[in-house]
Design a protein around this motif. Structure first.
Motif, PDB file in Angstrom:
ATOM      1  N   ALA A 116       2.720   1.783  -3.749  1.00 52.24           N
ATOM      2  CA  ALA A 116       2.205   1.903  -4.412  1.00 52.24           C
ATOM      3  C   ALA A 116       1.300   3.472  -4.403  1.00 52.24           C
ATOM      4  O   ALA A 116       1.111   3.993  -5.156  1.00 52.24           O
ATOM      5  CB  ALA A 116       0.568   1.540  -4.511  1.00 52.24           C
ATOM      6  N   GLU A 117       1.319   4.348  -3.097  1.00 53.60           N
ATOM      7  CA  GLU A 117       1.147   5.599  -2.545  1.00 53.60           C
ATOM      8  C   GLU A 117       1.781   6.063  -3.685  1.00 53.60           C
ATOM      9  O   GLU A 117       1.283   7.207  -4.031  1.00 53.60           O
ATOM     10  CB  GLU A 117       0.983   5.705  -1.269  1.00 53.60           C
ATOM     11  CG  GLU A 117       0.289   7.037  -0.791  1.00 53.60           C
ATOM     12  CD  GLU A 117       0.184   7.461   0.797  1.00 53.60           C
ATOM     13  OE1 GLU A 117      -0.560   7.948   1.059  1.00 53.60           O
ATOM     14  OE2 GLU A 117       0.562   6.262   1.382  1.00 53.60           O
ATOM     15  N   ALA A 168       1.020  -0.916   0.149  1.00 56.87           N
ATOM     16  CA  ALA A 168      -0.279   0.189  -0.140  1.00 56.87           C
ATOM     17  C   ALA A 168       0.334   1.473   0.371  1.00 56.87           C
ATOM     18  O   ALA A 168       0.823   2.512  -1.174  1.00 56.87           O
ATOM     19  CB  ALA A 168      -0.516   0.163   1.731  1.00 56.87           C
ATOM     20  N   ILE A 220      -1.151   4.717  -7.958  1.00 58.03           N
ATOM     21  CA  ILE A 220      -2.196   3.440  -7.649  1.00 58.03           C
ATOM     22  C   ILE A 220      -2.182   2.399  -7.046  1.00 58.03           C
ATOM     23  O   ILE A 220      -2.113   3.362  -5.482  1.00 58.03           O
ATOM     24  CB  ILE A 220      -1.209   2.360  -9.379  1.00 58.03           C
ATOM     25  CG1 ILE A 220       0.213   2.682  -8.071  1.00 58.03           C
ATOM     26  CG2 ILE A 220      -0.301   3.571 -10.568  1.00 58.03           C
ATOM     27  CD1 ILE A 220       0.836   1.907  -9.074  1.00 58.03           C
ATOM     28  N   THR A 221      -2.945   1.508  -6.516  1.00 57.70           N
ATOM     29  CA  THR A 221      -3.337   1.049  -6.220  1.00 57.70           C
ATOM     30  C   THR A 221      -2.386   0.071  -5.726  1.00 57.70           C
ATOM     31  O   THR A 221      -1.403  -0.832  -6.426  1.00 57.70           O
ATOM     32  CB  THR A 221      -4.835   0.238  -6.702  1.00 57.70           C
ATOM     33  OG1 THR A 221      -4.327  -0.707  -7.428  1.00 57.70           O
ATOM     34  CG2 THR A 221      -5.726   1.071  -7.051  1.00 57.70           C
ATOM     35  N   ASP A 222      -3.197  -0.736  -4.585  1.00 57.50           N
ATOM     36  CA  ASP A 222      -2.000  -1.665  -4.155  1.00 57.50           C
ATOM     37  C   ASP A 222      -1.920  -3.202  -4.862  1.00 57.50           C
ATOM     38  O   ASP A 222      -1.576  -4.284  -4.826  1.00 57.50           O
ATOM     39  CB  ASP A 222      -1.850  -2.368  -2.631  1.00 57.50           C
ATOM     40  CG  ASP A 222      -3.453  -2.415  -1.807  1.00 57.50           C
ATOM     41  OD1 ASP A 222      -4.162  -2.370  -3.159  1.00 57.50           O
ATOM     42  OD2 ASP A 222      -3.781  -2.346  -0.643  1.00 57.50           O
ATOM     43  N   ARG A 223      -3.078  -3.245  -5.170  1.00 58.87           N
ATOM     44  CA  ARG A 223      -3.501  -4.357  -6.000  1.00 58.87           C
ATOM     45  C   ARG A 223      -3.062  -4.684  -7.808  1.00 58.87           C
ATOM     46  O   ARG A 223      -2.256  -5.271  -7.911  1.00 58.87           O
ATOM     47  CB  ARG A 223      -5.640  -4.659  -6.787  1.00 58.87           C
ATOM     48  CG  ARG A 223      -5.281  -5.538  -7.023  1.00 58.87           C
ATOM     49  CD  ARG A 223      -7.057  -5.444  -7.366  1.00 58.87           C
ATOM     50  NE  ARG A 223      -7.657  -6.476  -8.271  1.00 58.87           N
ATOM     51  CZ  ARG A 223      -9.243  -6.662  -8.658  1.00 58.87           C
ATOM     52  NH1 ARG A 223      -9.643  -6.264  -8.462  1.00 58.87           N
ATOM     53  NH2 ARG A 223      -9.132  -8.140  -9.255  1.00 58.87           N
TER      54      ARG A 223
END
Length: 204
Positions: A25-26, A22, A30-33
């Protein structure tokens, strides 16, 4: 390029830097996915952020695409290998686009003929002139839209090759749109030799 190896390398480097998925990604909005997909080898970081990803992980782009740390003396060899692999991926993608373009054109032609026949039948046999004309009008509009879309696919895939000097080059959408053509060959001016002839579409 081994996407699973690259994914594991990204995961290992991220953990070494102490980031959760997370948090990592931040940094790129973008998303952690999305990060999870990188690390499982399903996708690669987008070109627009790949340099920022490398800087955050403290690795070179060459190392990221190799999926391992590289000694200085091996850097040039690895870079050449990665360039060859990237060129192969791009070529395969272009071939798929050309194939999709051909199927797209064939489907469009069949649909156009079917709609025209349907419109003519309804107008003249069933005796519903306005409905028949509407279907024919729809067919014409549809084929125009599909032509624009098809030319876009053609202009993006691969290169055009001059039949005189063999030079390969990219062409803008509107140049492709207005150029006379025979199949996938377009009458264009070669930017290298300056001659105007039919340039065939090639993918490598």
């Amino acid at each position: 390029m081994d996407q699973k190896q690259i994914g594991k390398f990204i995961s290992d480097c991220r953990k070494e830097k102490g980031f959760t998925q997370a948090e990592f990604a931040e940094k790129f909005g973008i998303t952690d996915r999305a990060v999870s997909k990188w690390e499982t080898g399903k996708t690669l970081p987008d070109y627009s952020i790949i340099r920022e990803v490398c800087e955050t992980l403290g690795v070179t782009m060459n190392e990221l695409l190799s999926g391992e740390k590289i000694k200085k003396e091996d850097a040039l060899v690895k870079a050449e290998e990665n360039l060859e692999k990237m060129a192969k991926i791009i070529t395969e993608k272009d071939k798929l686009m050309i194939s999709a373009y051909k199927w797209f054109c064939a489907f469009g032609l069949i649909l156009y003929i079917a709609l025209i026949c349907c419109g003519v039948y309804i107008e003249n046999i069933v005796k519903h002139p306005w409905l028949g004309k509407a279907i024919i009008g729809f067919a014409i509009i549809l084929v125009i839209i599909m032509a624009f879309a098809g030319i876009y696919i053609e202009s993006k895939a691969g290169y055009y090759q001059c039949s005189d000097c063999g030079h390969k080059h990219k062409v803008s959408y509107w140049k492709v749109f207005f150029a006379p053509h025979i199949g996938l060959a377009r009458r264009l001016t070669c930017p290298k030799c300056g001659k105007k002839n039919y340039h065939k579409k090639v993918t490598d």
